[in-house]
Scaffold this motif. Structure first.
Motif, short mmCIF file in Angstrom:
data_model
loop_
_atom_site.label_atom_id
_atom_site.label_comp_id
_atom_site.label_asym_id
_atom_site.label_seq_id
_atom_site.Cartn_x
_atom_site.Cartn_y
_atom_site.Cartn_z
N VAL A 1 20.72 67.24 33.73
CA VAL A 1 20.04 66.16 32.95
C VAL A 1 20.86 64.63 32.93
O VAL A 1 20.22 63.87 33.54
N CYS A 2 22.01 64.83 32.63
CA CYS A 2 22.64 63.68 32.06
C CYS A 2 23.21 62.90 33.29
O CYS A 2 23.29 61.65 33.32
N GLU A 3 23.60 63.61 34.35
CA GLU A 3 24.34 62.91 35.79
C GLU A 3 23.24 62.26 36.47
O GLU A 3 23.44 61.43 37.35
N GLY B 1 23.66 54.07 35.21
CA GLY B 1 24.90 53.47 34.58
C GLY B 1 26.20 54.32 33.91
O GLY B 1 26.37 55.22 34.58
N ARG B 2 26.46 53.95 32.94
CA ARG B 2 27.47 54.67 32.03
C ARG B 2 26.90 55.89 31.17
O ARG B 2 27.64 56.37 30.57
N TRP B 3 25.76 55.96 31.17
CA TRP B 3 25.14 57.14 30.48
C TRP B 3 25.79 58.28 30.55
O TRP B 3 26.06 58.96 29.79
N TRP C 1 28.69 59.17 31.58
CA TRP C 1 30.09 59.20 30.93
C TRP C 1 29.93 59.33 29.31
O TRP C 1 30.74 60.08 28.80
N ARG C 2 29.25 58.30 28.79
CA ARG C 2 28.88 58.42 27.27
C ARG C 2 28.51 59.93 26.71
O ARG C 2 28.96 60.27 25.82
N LEU C 3 27.69 60.49 27.52
CA LEU C 3 27.17 61.82 27.12
C LEU C 3 28.12 62.79 27.03
O LEU C 3 28.47 63.58 26.25
N ARG C 4 29.19 62.65 27.96
CA ARG C 4 30.22 63.50 28.53
C ARG C 4 31.18 63.35 27.14
O ARG C 4 31.84 64.33 26.76
N LEU C 5 31.42 62.09 26.82
CA LEU C 5 32.29 61.69 25.86
C LEU C 5 31.80 62.21 24.27
O LEU C 5 32.40 63.18 23.70
N VAL C 6 30.53 62.13 24.27
CA VAL C 6 29.75 62.48 23.06
C VAL C 6 29.87 64.22 22.98
O VAL C 6 30.22 64.75 22.00
N SER C 7 29.73 64.65 24.22
CA SER C 7 29.99 66.30 24.23
C SER C 7 31.25 66.85 23.82
O SER C 7 31.40 67.67 23.15
N ALA C 8 32.12 65.95 24.41
CA ALA C 8 33.53 66.47 24.27
C ALA C 8 34.04 66.31 22.67
O ALA C 8 34.73 67.01 22.00
#
Length: 168
Positions: free
Chosen positions: A78-80, A84-86, A88-95
């Motif tokens: 879903v997120c990939e 843009g940077r979305w 990356w942002r979702l991976r950061l929020v997930s971590a």
């Protein structure tokens, strides 16, 4: 030459892998004793309990590693595909969410460990604090590996995508 952070990550990863390996070796040994014992008539009672405890330690050491390698459940399909940077942002929020939840649960897990001092396992006679420690260890390692991912993402040394497990 690797930086201090890279050496720290390598050391923590190596220690977790050793923990997984030792836990798996104990698990294999206990099951082997069970199988051989049952084929000869009866197996020792303690092997059943040791198998469960080894499995708990295997999970405790392996959870952080699976976060690092991407073997945990991901919804990256879903997120990939986001622009843009979305991703990356979702991976950061997930971590951040994973690390935050693990940190929030650590004091409660420690209370669970302390309760184990009043109990002992029936077959091995082991103080249950050592067994309950697996929950604390799993949460601590999850928090640590999540924090390392966040640190790597914010410093630009990684993009938050799971590193692939080394091929053997």
């Amino acid at each position: 030459m690797p930086t201090k952070t890279e050496r720290f990550i390598s050391t923590v990863t190596a220690l977790a892998r050793v923990g997984v390996g030792l836990s798996f070796a104990v698990l294999i040994g206990a099951v082997l004793i069970q199988v051989v014992g049952r084929s000869l008539g009866s197996s020792p009672v303690w092997t059943e309990e040791l198998t469960r405890f080894a499995l708990l330690f295997l999970i405790a050491f392996g959870a952080g590693l699976s976060l690092r390698t991407g073997d945990m459940v991901n919804v990256d399909i879903v997120c990939e595909v986001l622009p843009g940077r979305w991703p990356w942002r979702l991976r950061l929020v997930s971590a951040l969410a994973t690390g935050g939840l693990a940190l929030y649960l650590l004091p409660h897990a420690w209370r669970f460990v302390s309760i184990g001092r009043m109990q002992s396992s029936p077959a091995l006679g082991l103080t249950m604090s050592y067994v309950h420690l697996t929950v604390f260890l799993m949460l601590a390692l999850l928090a640590l590996f999540a924090a390392l991912r966040v640190l790597g993402m914010l410093t630009g040394t990684e993009d938050g995508t799971p590193e692939k497990a080394e091929e053997i």
